[in-house]
Design a protein around this motif. Sequence first.
Motif, PDB file in Angstrom:
ATOM      1  N   UNK A   7       0.815  -1.217   0.000  1.00 39.71           N
ATOM      2  CA  UNK A   7       0.000   0.000   0.000  1.00 39.71           C
ATOM      3  C   UNK A   7       0.850   1.269   0.000  1.00 39.71           C
ATOM      4  N   UNK A   8       2.127   1.152   0.297  1.00 41.85           N
ATOM      5  CA  UNK A   8       3.013   2.329   0.295  1.00 41.85           C
ATOM      6  C   UNK A   8       3.699   2.543  -1.051  1.00 41.85           C
ATOM      7  N   UNK A   9       4.238   1.450  -1.646  1.00 42.72           N
ATOM      8  CA  UNK A   9       5.031   1.632  -2.867  1.00 42.72           C
ATOM      9  C   UNK A   9       4.518   0.840  -4.070  1.00 42.72           C
ATOM     10  N   UNK A  10       3.562  -0.079  -3.861  1.00 44.36           N
ATOM     11  CA  UNK A  10       3.012  -0.856  -4.959  1.00 44.36           C
ATOM     12  C   UNK A  10       3.786  -2.113  -5.314  1.00 44.36           C
ATOM     13  N   UNK A  11       4.916  -2.349  -4.678  1.00 43.72           N
ATOM     14  CA  UNK A  11       5.719  -3.536  -4.961  1.00 43.72           C
ATOM     15  C   UNK A  11       4.945  -4.803  -4.632  1.00 43.72           C
ATOM     16  N   UNK A  12       5.215  -5.869  -5.356  1.00 42.46           N
ATOM     17  CA  UNK A  12       4.574  -7.153  -5.078  1.00 42.46           C
ATOM     18  C   UNK A  12       5.543  -8.154  -4.468  1.00 42.46           C
ATOM     19  N   UNK A  13       6.634  -7.662  -3.927  1.00 39.40           N
ATOM     20  CA  UNK A  13       7.631  -8.526  -3.300  1.00 39.40           C
ATOM     21  C   UNK A  13       7.557  -8.374  -1.784  1.00 39.40           C
ATOM     22  N   UNK A  14       7.280  -9.489  -1.088  1.00 35.59           N
ATOM     23  CA  UNK A  14       7.157  -9.442   0.368  1.00 35.59           C
ATOM     24  C   UNK A  14       7.756 -10.695   0.972  1.00 35.59           C
ATOM     25  N   UNK A  15       8.109 -10.598   2.234  1.00 35.09           N
ATOM     26  CA  UNK A  15       8.598 -11.738   2.999  1.00 35.09           C
ATOM     27  C   UNK A  15       7.949 -11.701   4.372  1.00 35.09           C
ATOM     28  N   UNK A  16       8.090 -12.794   5.115  1.00 37.26           N
ATOM     29  CA  UNK A  16       7.525 -12.873   6.459  1.00 37.26           C
ATOM     30  C   UNK A  16       8.602 -13.233   7.464  1.00 37.26           C
ATOM     31  N   UNK A  17       8.370 -12.848   8.716  1.00 38.49           N
ATOM     32  CA  UNK A  17       9.224 -13.221   9.842  1.00 38.49           C
ATOM     33  C   UNK A  17       8.319 -13.474  11.034  1.00 38.49           C
ATOM     34  N   UNK A  18       8.690 -14.419  11.867  1.00 42.02           N
ATOM     35  CA  UNK A  18       7.987 -14.638  13.119  1.00 42.02           C
ATOM     36  C   UNK A  18       8.755 -13.925  14.217  1.00 42.02           C
ATOM     37  N   UNK A  19       8.054 -13.179  15.047  1.00 44.54           N
ATOM     38  CA  UNK A  19       8.678 -12.434  16.138  1.00 44.54           C
ATOM     39  C   UNK A  19       7.922 -12.691  17.436  1.00 44.54           C
ATOM     40  N   UNK A  20       8.615 -12.520  18.549  1.00 42.64           N
ATOM     41  CA  UNK A  20       8.009 -12.627  19.870  1.00 42.64           C
ATOM     42  C   UNK A  20       8.295 -11.345  20.622  1.00 42.64           C
ATOM     43  N   UNK A  21       7.318 -10.884  21.394  1.00 46.86           N
ATOM     44  CA  UNK A  21       7.454  -9.623  22.123  1.00 46.86           C
ATOM     45  C   UNK A  21       6.951  -9.785  23.547  1.00 46.86           C
ATOM     46  N   UNK A  22       7.489  -8.967  24.410  1.00 52.39           N
ATOM     47  CA  UNK A  22       6.999  -8.964  25.779  1.00 52.39           C
ATOM     48  C   UNK A  22       5.700  -8.189  25.857  1.00 52.39           C
ATOM     49  N   UNK A  23       4.981  -8.418  26.917  1.00 53.64           N
ATOM     50  CA  UNK A  23       3.760  -7.662  27.162  1.00 53.64           C
ATOM     51  C   UNK A  23       4.061  -6.549  28.158  1.00 53.64           C
ATOM     52  N   UNK A  24       3.172  -6.384  29.128  1.00 50.08           N
ATOM     53  CA  UNK A  24       3.365  -5.375  30.165  1.00 50.08           C
ATOM     54  C   UNK A  24       3.472  -6.059  31.518  1.00 50.08           C
ATOM     55  N   UNK A  25       3.784  -5.299  32.524  1.00 50.93           N
ATOM     56  CA  UNK A  25       3.836  -5.823  33.880  1.00 50.93           C
ATOM     57  C   UNK A  25       4.965  -6.815  34.094  1.00 50.93           C
TER      58      UNK A  25
END
Length: 67
Positions: A7-25
């Motif tokens: 939606x920003x540049x119109x390119x049709x090239x993409x990749x994926x990554x799995x990430x983990x994040x902390x929450x709060x507290x």
Amino acid sequence: MSEKGCIKCGSTSAETKDVAMTGTGLSKMFDMQHNEFTVVYCTNCGYSEFYNKQSSAGSNILDLFFG
């Protein structure tokens, strides 16, 4: 006719990554990374979208990102 691609540049090239994040507290304090996401990012401009890993499969996410 709808256009497909980043939606920003119109390119049709993409990749994926799995990430983990902390929450709060306590999870943040003890660095417990229990929030898991799949990130779909445009390889041209870097625009990224995060998807909750529990709710979607990787191939379906690419379909959502690129239409």
